[in-house]
Design an enzyme around this catalytic site. Sequence first.
Site, PDB file in Angstrom:
ATOM      1  N   ALA A   1       0.884  -1.289  -0.014  1.00  0.00           N
ATOM      2  CA  ALA A   1       0.004  -0.196   0.039  1.00  0.00           C
ATOM      3  C   ALA A   1       0.780   1.290  -0.066  1.00  0.00           C
ATOM      4  O   ALA A   1       2.259   0.973  -0.067  1.00  0.00           O
ATOM      5  CB  ALA A   1      -0.802   0.006   1.287  1.00  0.00           C
TER       6      ALA A   1
ATOM      7  N   GLY B   1       3.718   1.224   2.474  1.00  0.00           N
ATOM      8  CA  GLY B   1       4.976   0.127   2.080  1.00  0.00           C
ATOM      9  C   GLY B   1       5.566   0.639   1.171  1.00  0.00           C
ATOM     10  O   GLY B   1       7.071   0.393   0.990  1.00  0.00           O
TER      11      GLY B   1
ATOM     12  N   VAL C   1       1.375  -4.456   6.521  1.00  0.00           N
ATOM     13  CA  VAL C   1       0.006  -4.896   6.192  1.00  0.00           C
ATOM     14  C   VAL C   1      -0.831  -4.472   7.279  1.00  0.00           C
ATOM     15  O   VAL C   1      -0.461  -4.255   8.491  1.00  0.00           O
ATOM     16  CB  VAL C   1      -0.149  -6.391   5.864  1.00  0.00           C
TER      17      VAL C   1
ATOM     18  N   SER D   1       6.142   6.150  12.443  1.00  0.00           N
ATOM     19  CA  SER D   1       5.234   7.385  12.526  1.00  0.00           C
ATOM     20  C   SER D   1       6.071   8.502  11.319  1.00  0.00           C
ATOM     21  O   SER D   1       6.875   8.426  11.120  1.00  0.00           O
ATOM     22  CB  SER D   1       5.281   8.116  13.648  1.00  0.00           C
TER      23      SER D   1
ATOM     24  N   LYS E   1       4.639   3.337  20.163  1.00  0.00           N
ATOM     25  CA  LYS E   1       4.135   3.821  19.028  1.00  0.00           C
ATOM     26  C   LYS E   1       2.555   4.194  19.409  1.00  0.00           C
ATOM     27  O   LYS E   1       2.099   5.169  19.112  1.00  0.00           O
ATOM     28  CB  LYS E   1       4.250   2.930  17.956  1.00  0.00           C
TER      29      LYS E   1
ATOM     30  N   HIS F   1       2.589   7.178  21.502  1.00  0.00           N
ATOM     31  CA  HIS F   1       2.743   8.267  20.587  1.00  0.00           C
ATOM     32  C   HIS F   1       1.385   8.743  19.890  1.00  0.00           C
ATOM     33  O   HIS F   1       1.290  10.032  19.979  1.00  0.00           O
ATOM     34  CB  HIS F   1       3.763   7.878  19.702  1.00  0.00           C
ATOM     35  N   ASN F   2       0.514   7.753  19.427  1.00  0.00           N
ATOM     36  CA  ASN F   2      -0.688   8.136  18.894  1.00  0.00           C
ATOM     37  C   ASN F   2      -1.722   8.768  19.785  1.00  0.00           C
ATOM     38  O   ASN F   2      -2.204   9.565  19.338  1.00  0.00           O
ATOM     39  CB  ASN F   2      -1.156   6.726  18.152  1.00  0.00           C
TER      40      ASN F   2
ATOM     41  N   GLU G   1      -0.700  12.253  20.209  1.00  0.00           N
ATOM     42  CA  GLU G   1      -1.350  12.791  19.076  1.00  0.00           C
ATOM     43  C   GLU G   1      -2.745  13.202  19.169  1.00  0.00           C
ATOM     44  O   GLU G   1      -3.143  14.470  18.553  1.00  0.00           O
ATOM     45  CB  GLU G   1      -0.929  11.742  17.721  1.00  0.00           C
ATOM     46  N   TYR G   2      -3.557  12.367  19.657  1.00  0.00           N
ATOM     47  CA  TYR G   2      -4.812  12.381  19.753  1.00  0.00           C
ATOM     48  C   TYR G   2      -5.186  13.820  20.703  1.00  0.00           C
ATOM     49  O   TYR G   2      -5.779  14.666  20.325  1.00  0.00           O
ATOM     50  CB  TYR G   2      -5.618  11.290  20.391  1.00  0.00           C
TER      51      TYR G   2
END
Length: 492
Positions: A15, A18, A80, A134, A188, A191-192, A195-196
């Site tokens: 995708a 990737g 994936v 990220s 991670k 981290h997200n 971010e929120y």
Amino acid sequence: MEASSLSRIGLAGLAVMGQNLALNIAEKGFPISVYNRTASKVDETLSRAQSEGPFYLTGQYSPRDFVLSIQRPRSIIILVKAGNPVDQTISALTEFMEPGDTIIDGGNEWYQNTERRIQQVADKGILYLGMGVSGGEEGARNGPSLMPGGSFEAYKNIESILKSVAAQVDDGPCVTYIGEGGSGNFVKMVHNGIEYGDMQLISEAYDVLKNVGGLSNSELAEIFGEWNRGELESFLVEITSDIFKVKDSLVDGDLVDKILDKTGMKGTGKWTVQQAAELSVAAPTIAASLDCRYLSGLKEERESAAEILKEAGLEEEVGSVKSGVDKKRLIDDVRKALYASKICSYAQGMNLLRAKSVEKGWDLNFGELARIWKGGCIIRAVFLDRIKKAYQRNPNLASLVVDPEFAREMVQRQAAWRRVVGLAISAGISTPGMCASLAYFDTYRRARLPANLVQAQRDLFGAHTYERTDRPGAFHTEWTKLARKSSAGTFS
């Protein structure tokens, strides 16, 4: 190199993320093989390698050919969708892999799935890394922040590649070995979550400035642009300024005003809040940001509620508040409130990481985490260098709130912070992130809380006992009996 030469590394899952990471690796001079179940994705990647390069990138159309095209010990990145697709990809590839080879999962995976897979592939002698990536599509192509955790031997096998493809900042590449097990995925995830919180706080600053301050989108673009040249300099503040500049190509006006007010999510924020609850770590700013995404999804209910409450007599307060606002002071106050709120949000995220590190024995280096988030990732900000230095000064720092420099800044900004929250409340504008951050700050800074009353209630109805301030031990009181005796004595 001749076409028959083996690749240095492989990547499965083409995708856009990737493809971009594969092209980044190839551009840095590392021959790479790529594979995807859908052959057209392989062809698309090969075409991009020629048009953007040419780079040494070879496409493979079967798991066997893909694995065998990589030099031993093989290192294969998979990008994936999290969950079953990862397990299916691992099953297809490991059939042809050998002891000493490595799998690196670069998706947003639940950390316990990574720990399960580490054990599963270990039976075949295969090494495993769960690596947070990220920076989105642009970061993957031009330099992401990378958070690999799992086998240290596996990390050393590809360290030179990761350091080359990661974002580069003044104190090195934005990658470091995080720790054992699922630590990379967990870092991670948090981290997200941060971010929120960041995005929610910025949206609240926008809401107050627009609906209380009456600022136009062009004025907001200028303000956020100015903020991005100061203490709030960050990717999210920068792109916010850009968003306000974009005109709608379909109708007159600005595009941001035509976007439906419903925010999507993929689950990492929810995982962060769940883990905070599991570990008894207060993360109210991150939790508030998640709640706001849930409420944003109730668009029809909110529209109905607005009508019903208006008919019930609820009046809009924004107009009356707006008339007496000093715009210049409001802009400066909101800037200070946003900065102070961000400190609390990051403090919550770091405390969650610390609690998990203790539980799992990961020995996370918080200063180093702040350093690798300085570039490439969505929460990259100049502010992170200050966090890095805070943890360098004191690796055992209880909270960013009590770091001497951050503490001083929060005290300097608290008056403005309170004015913004109070003004928003008076105007009927919800600022749950800022309110949660301020409540967190006020709760954390108080030496004594009303929790003594809550514990007394628990002891009354559940005999949960309590501790005293003046002597050690656990105590229980027959509260109701004594209260009735006291009442009887009063009225006798």
